[in-house]
Design a protein around this motif. Sequence first.
Motif, PDB file in Angstrom:
ATOM      1  N   ALA A 108       0.823  -1.201   0.000  1.00 43.44           N
ATOM      2  CA  ALA A 108       0.000   0.000   0.000  1.00 43.44           C
ATOM      3  C   ALA A 108       0.861   1.256   0.000  1.00 43.44           C
ATOM      4  O   ALA A 108       0.411   2.336  -0.390  1.00 43.44           O
ATOM      5  CB  ALA A 108      -0.936   0.002   1.202  1.00 43.44           C
ATOM      6  N   GLU A 109       2.105   1.134   0.438  1.00 43.00           N
ATOM      7  CA  GLU A 109       3.040   2.245   0.448  1.00 43.00           C
ATOM      8  C   GLU A 109       4.174   1.972  -0.536  1.00 43.00           C
ATOM      9  O   GLU A 109       4.559   0.823  -0.755  1.00 43.00           O
ATOM     10  CB  GLU A 109       3.619   2.451   1.857  1.00 43.00           C
ATOM     11  N   GLU A 110       4.707   3.030  -1.107  1.00 46.87           N
ATOM     12  CA  GLU A 110       5.795   2.874  -2.069  1.00 46.87           C
ATOM     13  C   GLU A 110       7.047   2.362  -1.370  1.00 46.87           C
ATOM     14  O   GLU A 110       7.397   2.804  -0.273  1.00 46.87           O
ATOM     15  CB  GLU A 110       6.094   4.204  -2.758  1.00 46.87           C
ATOM     16  N   THR A 169       5.662   0.985  -7.777  1.00 46.65           N
ATOM     17  CA  THR A 169       6.401   1.777  -8.747  1.00 46.65           C
ATOM     18  C   THR A 169       7.718   1.065  -9.038  1.00 46.65           C
ATOM     19  O   THR A 169       8.527   0.845  -8.142  1.00 46.65           O
ATOM     20  CB  THR A 169       6.678   3.196  -8.208  1.00 46.65           C
ATOM     21  N   VAL A 170       7.917   0.687 -10.295  1.00 48.48           N
ATOM     22  CA  VAL A 170       9.099  -0.082 -10.681  1.00 48.48           C
ATOM     23  C   VAL A 170      10.002   0.809 -11.532  1.00 48.48           C
ATOM     24  O   VAL A 170       9.658   1.158 -12.658  1.00 48.48           O
ATOM     25  CB  VAL A 170       8.698  -1.352 -11.472  1.00 48.48           C
ATOM     26  N   ASN A 171      11.151   1.185 -10.979  1.00 43.09           N
ATOM     27  CA  ASN A 171      12.074   2.017 -11.753  1.00 43.09           C
ATOM     28  C   ASN A 171      13.016   1.137 -12.561  1.00 43.09           C
ATOM     29  O   ASN A 171      13.013  -0.086 -12.462  1.00 43.09           O
ATOM     30  CB  ASN A 171      12.843   2.976 -10.836  1.00 43.09           C
ATOM     31  N   ASP A 218       3.067   2.894 -12.621  1.00 40.50           N
ATOM     32  CA  ASP A 218       2.474   4.130 -13.133  1.00 40.50           C
ATOM     33  C   ASP A 218       2.912   4.448 -14.559  1.00 40.50           C
ATOM     34  O   ASP A 218       2.086   4.831 -15.394  1.00 40.50           O
ATOM     35  CB  ASP A 218       2.842   5.306 -12.213  1.00 40.50           C
ATOM     36  N   ASP A 219       4.192   4.318 -14.827  1.00 40.69           N
ATOM     37  CA  ASP A 219       4.717   4.708 -16.141  1.00 40.69           C
ATOM     38  C   ASP A 219       5.671   3.639 -16.659  1.00 40.69           C
ATOM     39  O   ASP A 219       6.409   3.008 -15.895  1.00 40.69           O
ATOM     40  CB  ASP A 219       5.474   6.042 -16.047  1.00 40.69           C
ATOM     41  N   ILE A 256      -0.089  -3.432 -16.341  1.00 41.70           N
ATOM     42  CA  ILE A 256      -1.318  -2.974 -15.690  1.00 41.70           C
ATOM     43  C   ILE A 256      -1.165  -1.523 -15.254  1.00 41.70           C
ATOM     44  O   ILE A 256      -0.155  -1.143 -14.635  1.00 41.70           O
ATOM     45  CB  ILE A 256      -1.653  -3.857 -14.462  1.00 41.70           C
ATOM     46  N   LYS A 257      -2.154  -0.707 -15.593  1.00 42.16           N
ATOM     47  CA  LYS A 257      -2.314   0.664 -15.078  1.00 42.16           C
ATOM     48  C   LYS A 257      -1.149   1.588 -15.397  1.00 42.16           C
ATOM     49  O   LYS A 257      -0.922   2.567 -14.680  1.00 42.16           O
ATOM     50  CB  LYS A 257      -2.547   0.638 -13.563  1.00 42.16           C
ATOM     51  N   ALA A 258      -0.424   1.320 -16.436  1.00 44.77           N
ATOM     52  CA  ALA A 258       0.711   2.174 -16.777  1.00 44.77           C
ATOM     53  C   ALA A 258       0.346   3.123 -17.912  1.00 44.77           C
ATOM     54  O   ALA A 258      -0.538   2.843 -18.714  1.00 44.77           O
ATOM     55  CB  ALA A 258       1.911   1.320 -17.172  1.00 44.77           C
TER      56      ALA A 258
END
Length: 530
Positions: A262-264, A293-295, A317-318, A339-341
């Motif tokens: 739930a938290e980054e 968030t996957v960098n 996200d992106d 998903i959701k990107a």
Amino acid sequence: MCVKVRLTHYSKLPPLGFDSAHFHNVPFDSYLVTKTLMLEQIFSYLELEDRKSVSRVCRLWAKLVFRKSNIQLALDFRAPSKLDSSESFRVLMASQRRYKHLLLYFGTKHDKSDLMLAILCKFAESLETLKLISDCTFSLRLDFFRRIVDRCQRLTTLHLQSVIFNHHKADDLRFGVLPKLERFYLKSNLLELAEVDVAKITPNITSLFIRVNYTSQRPVDFVRCFASQLTQLGICFQTADYFRQFSRLHFPRLEKFDLSSAEELVDEGEYEHEYLDLIRRLDKLKQIKLQNTVNTVVLITLTQCCLHLQDLCLNTDDLTDEHFLCFGELKCLKNLRLIKAAIDITQPEIYPVLPGVGRLTIEAVKIKNYNKFNYFLRHSFPRLVSLQLLQLFSPVRFKCDMISIYHQILNNLISLERLALHEKGKLHCEFFSAFATLIGLRELQLRFRGLGEYRYSTDMADFQVRSLLVDFRQINVGGLDTLIRIFPNLKRMEVCGASPEDVQFVRRKLPGCVVRHKRKQRIVECTNDT
């Protein structure tokens, strides 16, 4: 009390191994045994509805048709039954079928504990799968769980969701062992009961799904007990406070991993070091799902350490050019799910070619350039067999014409054989013209809330789709007739949302097509299996 009974396929079993050589020179006194084995083999190929029809022929067939099949008995204690509740319960308790898979789904309006316990005890000796699922948090006596442990000794899968256990007597704390349990889905307060040593009850689990809450590290301690033997792990952190302790664990046998929080965990950099160290130790992974968030640092580490990865799912996200360039290092990759990107394809020609990827799923994704996205699909996935576009074209996110979007994305995907489309809006039949260049398309799955009018055009291609799965919220005879005209070569069709009369209408129109009617149909995962 009311109970709603539902039979569903739990899993598809392989054939029973019938060999005609076994029946040469069979003595006459073994004729009945031979007949029984032959009938079991024939029944093993039937769908659920056909099995129900066969079971009404005679008692012998009723016994054989369900004897070796994986049929799930699903009991919904929330909805009222059309039959009298006492009569339904009497028939169920008199049943001689030994169900292997039981799902108890209940709410909080009325306590059905005694009724559920009676049904559980009835089928306990044969159960291999048990699921207790509530639509919201519900309290059960702890002796309910003790009965499960004592009686269901053949359990291999146990699923506890939104259930709170409370104990009232000292005897409630005397637990045995579930020696055959391998899969454990734990979304309840069971670990919070200090007097109950759950690890001793489930010593042989190899697959675990667990949630880490805000108040306790007991779930992490529980995972630590089985870290050395787990082959599959799904873990959800409601808070990142206990992630550092979890990241220090070693999973030498882990092949499937699902991580969400739930938290980054890496966006702020606080846990990035621990996150990367954890991935470096998962060198045997074949399947991973990351819901954070996957960098690019995470992806680079993943591609360098998880050389055997076959299935990758990213919920982020992106997705940038750097992300897609990393995918090229995954030489064993077969399935990719995004998903959701927000995907912005700028230079698709520089992206790596992934000839091993046969299945691609795009879910709730925002695509900024559809023409370049089509080139990206044809360039990077030359052997793409299955494509799923799920909730992609919501009117809230896209103002351009849906038909034009499909044309731009699906143009000239020559290798595509299976396509799944899932949207919340209404389906306009003109969009089928976007399939004109999909010359290899054989299986189509659709899920829309309605079917618009169809204006027949003679220049539309003669579609070669053989299998059609349709989940429309509203469909009538006219809509079914439309699909028949568009797909004249259908051999198999599953329809949700149509009345039995409509299904009979389709069967008359398509006498060579196997038509199934299901009350509830989910868009199923397309696979690469032939």
